[in-house]
Design a protein around this motif. Structure first.
Motif, short mmCIF file in Angstrom:
data_model
loop_
_atom_site.label_atom_id
_atom_site.label_comp_id
_atom_site.label_asym_id
_atom_site.label_seq_id
_atom_site.Cartn_x
_atom_site.Cartn_y
_atom_site.Cartn_z
N ASN A 352 0.84 -1.20 0.00
CA ASN A 352 0.00 0.00 0.00
C ASN A 352 0.87 1.25 0.00
O ASN A 352 1.18 1.82 1.04
CB ASN A 352 -0.95 0.00 1.21
CG ASN A 352 -0.23 -0.24 2.53
OD1 ASN A 352 0.70 -1.03 2.61
ND2 ASN A 352 -0.67 0.44 3.56
N THR A 355 -2.59 4.02 0.08
CA THR A 355 -3.63 3.82 1.10
C THR A 355 -3.02 3.59 2.47
O THR A 355 -2.11 2.76 2.63
CB THR A 355 -4.52 2.62 0.73
OG1 THR A 355 -4.98 2.78 -0.61
CG2 THR A 355 -5.71 2.53 1.66
N ASP A 357 -2.51 2.31 6.30
CA ASP A 357 -2.76 1.03 6.95
C ASP A 357 -4.11 1.01 7.67
O ASP A 357 -4.85 0.03 7.60
CB ASP A 357 -1.65 0.72 7.96
CG ASP A 357 -0.41 0.12 7.30
OD1 ASP A 357 -0.37 0.11 6.06
OD2 ASP A 357 0.49 -0.32 8.03
N ILE A 360 -7.00 0.23 5.43
CA ILE A 360 -7.09 -1.18 5.06
C ILE A 360 -7.62 -2.01 6.22
O ILE A 360 -8.45 -2.92 6.03
CB ILE A 360 -5.70 -1.69 4.60
CG1 ILE A 360 -5.29 -0.98 3.30
CG2 ILE A 360 -5.71 -3.20 4.40
CD1 ILE A 360 -3.90 -1.31 2.83
N PHE A 390 -7.98 -1.07 -4.92
CA PHE A 390 -6.87 -1.97 -5.24
C PHE A 390 -7.13 -2.78 -6.51
O PHE A 390 -8.25 -3.21 -6.77
CB PHE A 390 -6.63 -2.94 -4.07
CG PHE A 390 -6.49 -2.24 -2.75
CD1 PHE A 390 -5.37 -1.48 -2.48
CD2 PHE A 390 -7.49 -2.31 -1.79
CE1 PHE A 390 -5.24 -0.80 -1.28
CE2 PHE A 390 -7.38 -1.65 -0.58
CZ PHE A 390 -6.25 -0.89 -0.32
N VAL A 411 -1.49 -6.02 -1.10
CA VAL A 411 -2.36 -5.29 -2.03
C VAL A 411 -1.53 -4.66 -3.14
O VAL A 411 -0.35 -4.39 -2.97
CB VAL A 411 -3.18 -4.20 -1.29
CG1 VAL A 411 -4.08 -4.81 -0.24
CG2 VAL A 411 -2.25 -3.14 -0.68
N GLU A 413 -2.00 -1.33 -5.47
CA GLU A 413 -2.84 -0.15 -5.59
C GLU A 413 -3.41 0.00 -7.00
O GLU A 413 -2.73 -0.28 -7.99
CB GLU A 413 -2.03 1.11 -5.26
CG GLU A 413 -1.47 1.14 -3.84
CD GLU A 413 -2.44 1.74 -2.84
OE1 GLU A 413 -3.60 1.98 -3.21
OE2 GLU A 413 -2.03 1.97 -1.68
N GLY A 444 -5.05 8.61 0.11
CA GLY A 444 -5.02 7.32 0.80
C GLY A 444 -5.88 7.26 2.04
O GLY A 444 -5.77 6.33 2.83
#
Length: 787
Positions: A352, A355, A357, A360, A390, A411, A413, A444
């Motif tokens: 990531n 984005t 943490d 997520i 994602f 992931v 992106e 993000g």
């Protein structure tokens, strides 16, 4: 190994087993002294030992940094001398590959600038280049490697590539194949016979993929296993190449054997409280059916999920098969070895780059200390896929101890900041283009924002919106939008300024609800070029303000935002609207009493089903439905801008947007009549037709989507649309006017492309039951849309 120079001075002192008082490293650049000491395994205070010193030199060579290493001792001081390998200053490819293609080829070598020159790695890089080109269909590729000295410590490395020729497979000989046709066998092969239309993109061009040839015999075997031929024997492929033309034939020797059907299916397990009969009910393989290896794998995964929901992350399902060739039946027993139940030790997130943490983690339903649950793991992956943030999501387990695991969330992106565009072409609108600058994942944070506009000869629209789906990482959402809309419909122009504010909350795992308020200032007027001389302001000259409250509930358990392959979407909403303004005198004369306070009910439903497990082909079936109903008091006027119209993307494709509607025909004497089924067969220039919109509409779409190009992320979908629209009777001077319900259908195809700018849909449609006066359209396109 290169020559090891081990020069030991004062050998006599070594024989006395003198202790080391100091260690020196000369010529060391890539390793620190502390790391070098750790590699050597020799510390200050150790005794001088020839065997240990010899091993330390070997340890240094194993690092790959050094061309030569030697050791000497002076008194009790041990001195290591290093001659490091030269570094690669430049890395190039000649003869093939330019731009991005050349960069990808270089990346496949595993080498990069700054690496130390090592003959073994260069040899491996050369092999990797050849394999890469073979995977693209090139045969007899030759790679020559040359080096040139740049300085005392660096060299230039050049791969000179002669890419060879592409082999075209002209014929596939499946000797012994009787029960399966060539198409069934060839479907999953990497190497296929050239199609007559093979020059067209995405069709089989017959180019041989030499690196995959050895695996194709297993794929042929797999095709037979899917049809119940468990004893099928497939030889390794024999490719015969004509090196004059580089055409080839491929031969397989096949012994099919007999086709097996399922006899008895049993499950052997010892878990308390687990109902074996319940497990059996959900299996796709049933007694009497032809055995299919893919269905067996699907059943194994289903059993793993059921057992995994009890905390067993490493359950093994062992299928035991007992064949009866005489009866051509197969008894199947699934033996469950559940292992030890485990808990989550930690959740580790990677990939990531944008984005955060914490964003997520919102969508991961397992946390440290939780008992492992396979369904929670699957739902977490699907929830991350539904965000649209994602391109790819993987969640793996990493064993830490016998009863603890880490979850590795990986992931890739997706481009969430997009420039979205859409449009179409019709006899009325001409070319229409709209665009928006949006980001579904602003900085993000998970916040969605849009700045959009639409420009065409019939519209000028602007909108700004922000939506936070998880305010302060809670289950609550907040959204705000402001818009200015100027749209020229077929008969009138609508000018609106409005805003909406909404507050939502997630309930359970897949249910979302929201409430909100909205305000609209509407100014509508009849188009100056409308074909009318009388009653120009009836139905269309609407000037009012609308204040509304709305509420919605949505269920969504799909596995992806743009291209779901499983799950459902269902939503319903209600709007309570209060209108204020001065009703036009002409409308009062027609029998209306006031602007209507109305209620608007609407709903959507979508079902998605991927057929890959069943057919071993990435076919996606979709069913979508929509409905809207407006309800108001008798003789109260619902403005045209609030009424319903049908046609175009989102309802019935193949008809111009907003062109399907109940229609009034009025002659020059002011006599009105309803157009039957919206048809205008006897319409002439002395009459005026007015689309007045509906108060109820519904549409359904059935779609089948197949892959075109996995690399280009393109699919082809075939569709059938059907829609109906109608209205309550409307007052006129002499009573009421009733209307038929209008129904229209269409069919066509859509090219679906997940581009770097967002999803693009190119729609080619044909109206199936158009009537006189209908405005049809054969092509539309959209970008950035869902559902």
């Amino acid at each position: 190994m290169k020559k090891i120079a081990l020069s030991l001075v004062l050998v006599g002192t070594l024989l006395i087993a003198q202790k080391i008082s100091q260690i020196k490293y000369i010529g060391l650049a890539h390793l620190s002294p502390s790391v070098a000491t750790e590699i050597s395994g020799i510390q200050v205070g150790d005794e001088m030992d020839i065997t240990k010193i010899n091993q330390s030199v070997k340890n240094f060579y194993a690092q790959g940094y050094f061309e030569d290493v030697w050791v000497e001792s002076k008194g009790s001081t041990l001195i290591y001398h290093f001659k490091e390998k030269v570094a690669i200053a430049n890395l190039k490819i000649k003869g093939f590959g330019t731009g991005d293609e050349g960069e990808k080829l270089l990346a496949s070598t595993g080498l990069k600038k700054g690496d130390l020159y090592d003959q073994r790695r260069v040899k491996q890089a050369k092999k990797a280049l050849i394999e890469n080109l073979e995977s693209q269909g090139y045969y007899d590729t030759v790679v020559e490697v040359t080096t040139a000295k740049v300085s005392q410590s660096s060299v230039s490395l050049v791969f000179d590539v002669n890419k060879g020729e592409k082999i075209t497979i002209q014929k596939m000989n499946l000797v012994g194949a009787k029960e399966l046709d060539k198409g069934e066998i060839e479907a999953n092969l990497a190497n296929k016979e050239v199609d007559f239309w093979g020059w067209i993109p995405f069709l089989d061009d017959g180019v041989a993929k030499v690196d995959q040839l050895e695996y194709d015999s297993y794929r042929v075997k797999e095709a037979y296993m899917q049809k119940g031929y468990l004893d099928a024997d497939v030889s390794k492929p024999l490719m015969k190449v004509d090196f004059g033309s580089y055409n080839a034939d491929i031969d397989y020797q096949i012994k099919e054997g007999v086709q097996y059907r399922i006899g008895k299916i049993t499950i052997t397990q010892n878990l308390k409280g687990l109902d074996t009969k319940e497990l059996m009910e959900d299996l796709t393989l049933k007694s009497g059916k032809v055995f299919n290896i893919n269905r067996m794998r699907s059943d194994i995964n289903h059993l793993k999920e059921k057992i995994g929901n009890r905390g067993y992350a490493y359950v093994d399902i062992l299928p035991q098969m007992h064949k009866e060739p005489k009866t051509q039946t197969l008894d199947l027993n699934y033996v469950i070895k559940e292992g030890v139940p485990v808990t989550i030790n930690d959740v580790l997130i990677s990939g990531n780059s944008v984005t955060k943490d914490r964003v997520i983690r919102r969508y991961i339903y397992l946390a440290p200390g939780d008992k492992y649950n396979a369904t929670d793991l699957k739902d977490s992956k699907n929830a991350l896929g539904r965000t649209g943030f994602f391109e790819k999501v993987d969640i793996e387990t990493q064993r830490v101890s016998a009863d603890k695991i880490n979850l590795l969330v990986k992931v890739k992106e997706a481009p969430t900041g997009t420039i979205s565009a859409g449009g179409g072409y019709g006899s009325y609108e001409g070319l229409m283009v709209n665009a928006s600058i949006s980001d579904k994942n602003l900085f993000g944070s998970g916040i969605s924002s849009t700045l959009g506009f639409e420009l065409s000869k019939i519209s000028t629209n602007y909108n700004v919106s922000f939506a936070n789906p998880r305010v302060w990482d809670s289950l609550y959402s907040l959204g705000l939008s402001v818009y200015k809309r100027d749209y020229e419909y077929i008969d009138f122009t609508q000018d609106q300024l409005g805003a909406n504010l909404s507050l939502g909350r997630q309930f359970y795992r897949h249910i979302y609800a929201s409430v909100g308020v909205g305000y609209v200032d509407n100014q509508s007027e009849v188009n100056s070029d409308a074909n009318t001389t009388l009653y120009q302001d009836i139905f269309y000259d609407d000037k009012y303000q609308k204040t509304s409250g709305f509420a919605s509930v949505k269920f969504d358990n799909t596995d992806d935002y743009y291209q779901p392959r499983e799950g459902f979407i269902a939503s319903t909403s209600v709007e309570l609207a209060m209108l204020s303004g001065d009703l036009d005198p002409e409308n009062i004369e027609e029998g209306y009493t006031d602007f209507a306070d109305f209620t608007k009910f609407s709903g959507k439903f979508g079902a998605y089903y991927g057929m890959e497990d069943m057919l071993d082909y990435d076919l996606i079936l979709r069913a979508k439905a929509r409905f809207t109903v407006l309800s108001a008091g008798d003789d109260e006027y619902i403005p045209i801008g609030e009424r319903l119209f049908m046609g175009g993307i989102g309802s019935v494709r193949g008809y111009d947007p907003y062109s399907l509607s109940p229609t009034v025909i009025m002659d020059d004497a002011g006599t009105k009549r309803a157009a039957d089924d919206g048809e205008l067969p006897n319409y002439d220039l002395n009459e005026t037709s007015r689309r007045i919109g509906g108060t109820k509409s519904a549409s359904i779409s059935l779609e089948a989507s197949i892959p075109l190009s996995e690399a280009a992320k393109m699919r082809l979908a075939f569709f059938v649309d059907y829609g109906v629209i109608g209205t309550d009777s409307v007052p006129i001077k002499d009573g009421e006017m009733s209307f038929d319900t209008i129904s229209r259908a269409s069919t066509g195809a859509v090219i679906e492309w997940q581009s770097g700018f967002g999803p693009i849909n190119l729609v080619f449609a044909k109206a199936l039951n158009s009537k006189d006066g209908d405005r049809t359209s054969v092509f539309e396109f959209s970008m950035g849309t869902k559902f």
